[in-house]
Design a protein around this motif. Structure first.
Motif, PDB file in Angstrom:
ATOM      1  N   VAL A 164       0.819  -1.154  -0.099  1.00 23.98           N
ATOM      2  CA  VAL A 164       0.031  -0.010   0.038  1.00 23.98           C
ATOM      3  C   VAL A 164       0.805   1.201   0.046  1.00 23.98           C
ATOM      4  CG1 VAL A 164      -2.001   1.246   1.442  1.00 23.98           C
ATOM      5  CG2 VAL A 164      -1.630  -1.211   1.485  1.00 23.98           C
ATOM      6  N   THR A 165       0.735   2.068  -0.972  1.00 24.83           N
ATOM      7  CA  THR A 165       1.656   3.250  -1.266  1.00 24.83           C
ATOM      8  C   THR A 165       0.936   4.471  -1.611  1.00 24.83           C
ATOM      9  OG1 THR A 165       3.684   4.128  -2.002  1.00 24.83           O
ATOM     10  CG2 THR A 165       2.347   2.447  -3.233  1.00 24.83           C
ATOM     11  N   ALA A 166       1.325   5.639  -1.309  1.00 27.03           N
ATOM     12  CA  ALA A 166       0.971   6.687  -1.870  1.00 27.03           C
ATOM     13  C   ALA A 166       1.778   7.116  -3.256  1.00 27.03           C
ATOM     14  CB  ALA A 166       0.901   8.012  -1.019  1.00 27.03           C
ATOM     15  N   ASP A 167       2.951   6.591  -3.329  1.00 28.19           N
ATOM     16  CA  ASP A 167       3.785   6.682  -4.407  1.00 28.19           C
ATOM     17  C   ASP A 167       3.299   6.209  -5.731  1.00 28.19           C
ATOM     18  OD1 ASP A 167       5.553   8.496  -2.791  1.00 28.19           O
ATOM     19  OD2 ASP A 167       6.736   6.624  -2.308  1.00 28.19           O
ATOM     20  N   THR A 221       9.480   3.266  -7.502  1.00 33.33           N
ATOM     21  CA  THR A 221       8.796   2.732  -6.442  1.00 33.33           C
ATOM     22  C   THR A 221       8.143   1.372  -6.711  1.00 33.33           C
ATOM     23  OG1 THR A 221       8.496   4.871  -5.309  1.00 33.33           O
ATOM     24  CG2 THR A 221       7.295   3.057  -4.512  1.00 33.33           C
ATOM     25  N   ARG A 222       7.318   1.405  -7.795  1.00 30.31           N
ATOM     26  CA  ARG A 222       6.541   0.316  -7.912  1.00 30.31           C
ATOM     27  C   ARG A 222       7.672  -0.881  -8.425  1.00 30.31           C
ATOM     28  NH1 ARG A 222       1.139   0.528  -8.717  1.00 30.31           N
ATOM     29  NH2 ARG A 222       0.247   2.569  -8.317  1.00 30.31           N
ATOM     30  N   ASP A 275       1.097  -7.215  -6.047  1.00 30.91           N
ATOM     31  CA  ASP A 275       0.013  -6.190  -6.529  1.00 30.91           C
ATOM     32  C   ASP A 275       0.355  -4.804  -5.526  1.00 30.91           C
ATOM     33  OD1 ASP A 275      -1.883  -5.342  -7.515  1.00 30.91           O
ATOM     34  OD2 ASP A 275      -3.587  -6.649  -6.926  1.00 30.91           O
ATOM     35  N   PHE A 276      -0.298  -3.837  -5.779  1.00 32.09           N
ATOM     36  CA  PHE A 276      -0.172  -2.457  -5.311  1.00 32.09           C
ATOM     37  C   PHE A 276      -1.689  -2.125  -5.019  1.00 32.09           C
ATOM     38  CE2 PHE A 276       3.292  -2.952  -8.177  1.00 32.09           C
ATOM     39  CZ  PHE A 276       4.437  -2.567  -7.228  1.00 32.09           C
ATOM     40  N   LEU A 277      -1.776  -1.358  -3.976  1.00 32.70           N
ATOM     41  CA  LEU A 277      -2.975  -0.674  -3.548  1.00 32.70           C
ATOM     42  C   LEU A 277      -2.504   0.842  -3.389  1.00 32.70           C
ATOM     43  CD1 LEU A 277      -4.737  -3.008  -1.127  1.00 32.70           C
ATOM     44  CD2 LEU A 277      -5.706  -2.060  -3.555  1.00 32.70           C
ATOM     45  N   THR A 278      -3.253   1.729  -4.101  1.00 28.81           N
ATOM     46  CA  THR A 278      -2.898   3.403  -3.681  1.00 28.81           C
ATOM     47  C   THR A 278      -3.631   3.919  -2.775  1.00 28.81           C
ATOM     48  OG1 THR A 278      -2.519   3.374  -6.157  1.00 28.81           O
ATOM     49  CG2 THR A 278      -2.615   5.618  -5.130  1.00 28.81           C
ATOM     50  N   LYS A 279      -2.985   4.585  -1.912  1.00 35.37           N
ATOM     51  CA  LYS A 279      -3.554   5.554  -0.976  1.00 35.37           C
ATOM     52  C   LYS A 279      -4.136   6.779  -1.443  1.00 35.37           C
ATOM     53  CE  LYS A 279      -0.723   4.346   3.156  1.00 35.37           C
ATOM     54  NZ  LYS A 279       0.077   4.858   4.049  1.00 35.37           N
ATOM     55  N   PRO A 280      -5.237   7.391  -0.954  1.00 35.05           N
ATOM     56  CA  PRO A 280      -6.143   6.724  -0.062  1.00 35.05           C
ATOM     57  C   PRO A 280      -6.774   5.353  -0.716  1.00 35.05           C
ATOM     58  CG  PRO A 280      -7.316   8.252  -0.758  1.00 35.05           C
ATOM     59  CD  PRO A 280      -5.950   8.707  -1.350  1.00 35.05           C
TER      60      PRO A 280
END
Length: 411
Positions: free
Chosen positions: A81-84, A89-90, A100-105
């Motif tokens: 989970v990242t805001a970047d 970064t990924r 996998d990724f989840l974007t903040k918020p």
């Protein structure tokens, strides 16, 4: 399904926990501090990990790097989970092992959809692993059953051969046990030693083709009779060698080579030295020792000391010196086997058909009827004069024919 959640922000961690608990069959395992996760590893159990990318003490990548040092975590799917949103970064996360990724918020619907997909993936993988384990167990069971059948075939064939000669069954059993002891002292692997024990009782199976007049003769064999007796090695090998069973193939190798000599003066092919299979070299000693120390219609039993001296004296001529050394090393075990067999023979006679068939327990009357019936069935075949060609080795002929009861290789 156990979902590990690691986020240093209490609000975010609380949100992720509630979202996980709304999913069917999912349990949240929340951690506020990444160092606490490592403190609980490797006892900590989870199926999927959701880790914040930016955290104090350990970043998400550093935490994952430490976790995968434990073997039980290496295949666990991890979501960062990242805001970047930048590519660097990924890529760093992917290289560390994230899938996998989840974007903040975090969007609650997206989070639950991603976790549902991962749960389904993990569930399918677990079922596949369970099926693979089930398949492995079934294969092992099939191998054990196949091995048991092979052993039974050998046992049945050995019993069949014993109907011509009552002493054969005990002799072949002892030879198997002696051979295993020598093979172990020789340094062979446990499985190979066990295989030799199981296969070596078939060494004389070719004697089923030898006329009873020769096989059961009480006196000295003539040259023609001895030539006929020599055929049992080739016949035994022919009976067994076409089998697909590795045990029966080993038995064929032993049947065809246990009368070869280290100096090349044996039979049937006059092999010498290490061209003789090691199984045949080992069984040659076991067979010879048992024959020497057993009473036969044409000879008295030798003492153990005399038989051991006989084998030692022929190290390097008749027998492989390394196998003789292994025989010496295994001698205490061999003597224990001899004594056990002697006690069993005293207990089993006359109330059973041993050594004809070990599983038949009978009264004395039934036992005697059984023996008479088998003896009556042994009608001598009128085969005419023996025409088998003699071996051309004078050394072997003289050793066998002129030195009875010393020489027992033809029997």
């Amino acid at each position: 399904m156990r979902i590990l959640l690691v986020d240093d922000n209490k609000t975010n961690l609380s949100l992720l926990t509630r979202l996980v608990e709304k999913l069917p069959d999912c349990v949240a395992i929340p951690y506020l501090h990444p160092e606490d996760v490592l403190a609980d590893a490797p006892a900590l159990e989870f199926d999927i990990a959701v880790i914040d990318f930016q955290m104090p003490v350990y970043s998400g990548i550093e935490l994952l790097t430490e976790l995968v040092r434990f073997e039980n975590y290496r295949d666990k799917p991890v979501v960062f989970v990242t805001a970047d949103t930048d590519t660097a970064t990924r890529m760093a996360a992917l290289n560390a092992g994230a899938i996998d990724f989840l974007t903040k918020p975090v969007n609650p619907l997206e989070f639950q959809a991603r976790i549902k997909n991962l749960v389904a993936l993990v569930d399918a993988r677990n079922k596949l692993a369970d099926k693979a384990e089930w398949l492995r167990i079934e294969v092992e069971k099939a191998v054990v059953e196949l091995r048991a059948r092979e052993e039974e075939i050998i046992d049945r064939l050995t019993i069949a051969a014993s109907y011509k000669d009552f002493e054969t069954a005990r002799h072949t059993r002892r030879v198997g046990l002696y051979s295993e002891a020598i093979a172990r002292a020789y340094g062979m692997e446990a499985r190979a030693c066990s295989d030799i024990r199981l296969a070596s009782p078939m060494h004389d199976i070719g004697k089923v083709a030898i006329p009873d007049a020769v096989l059961l003769k009480n006196g000295k064999l003539t040259e023609q009779e001895f030539a006929a007796m020599q055929r049992h090695t080739v016949v035994g090998c022919d009976i067994l060698r076409e089998s697909k069973s590795s045990l029966l193939q080993l038995a064929a190798e032993i049947a065809g080579s246990h009368h070869e000599r280290w100096d090349g003066q044996g039979y049937p092919f006059r092999l010498s030295g290490e061209t003789i299979p090691v199984s045949g070299r080992i069984v040659a000693i076991a067979d010879n020792f048992d024959a020497l120390t057993s009473a036969r219609p044409y000879k008295e039993a030798w003492s153990v000391d005399r038989a051991v001296a006989h084998i030692r004296e022929r190290s390097g001529s008749h027998f492989d010196p390394r196998c003789v050394a292994a025989f010496d090393k295994a001698l205490s075990v061999i003597l224990e086997i001899m004594e056990t067999d002697r006690r069993e023979s005293l207990l089993s006679v006359p109330t059973s058909c041993i050594p004809v068939h070990a599983g038949c327990s009978q009264s004395k009357e039934s036992f005697e009827r059984c023996r008479r019936a088998i003896s009556d069935a042994r009608v001598e075949k009128n085969d005419g004069p023996l025409t088998v060609a003699m071996m051309t080795s004078p050394t072997t002929q003289n050793y066998e024919l002129e030195n009875q009861p010393t020489a027992l290789q033809g029997r």
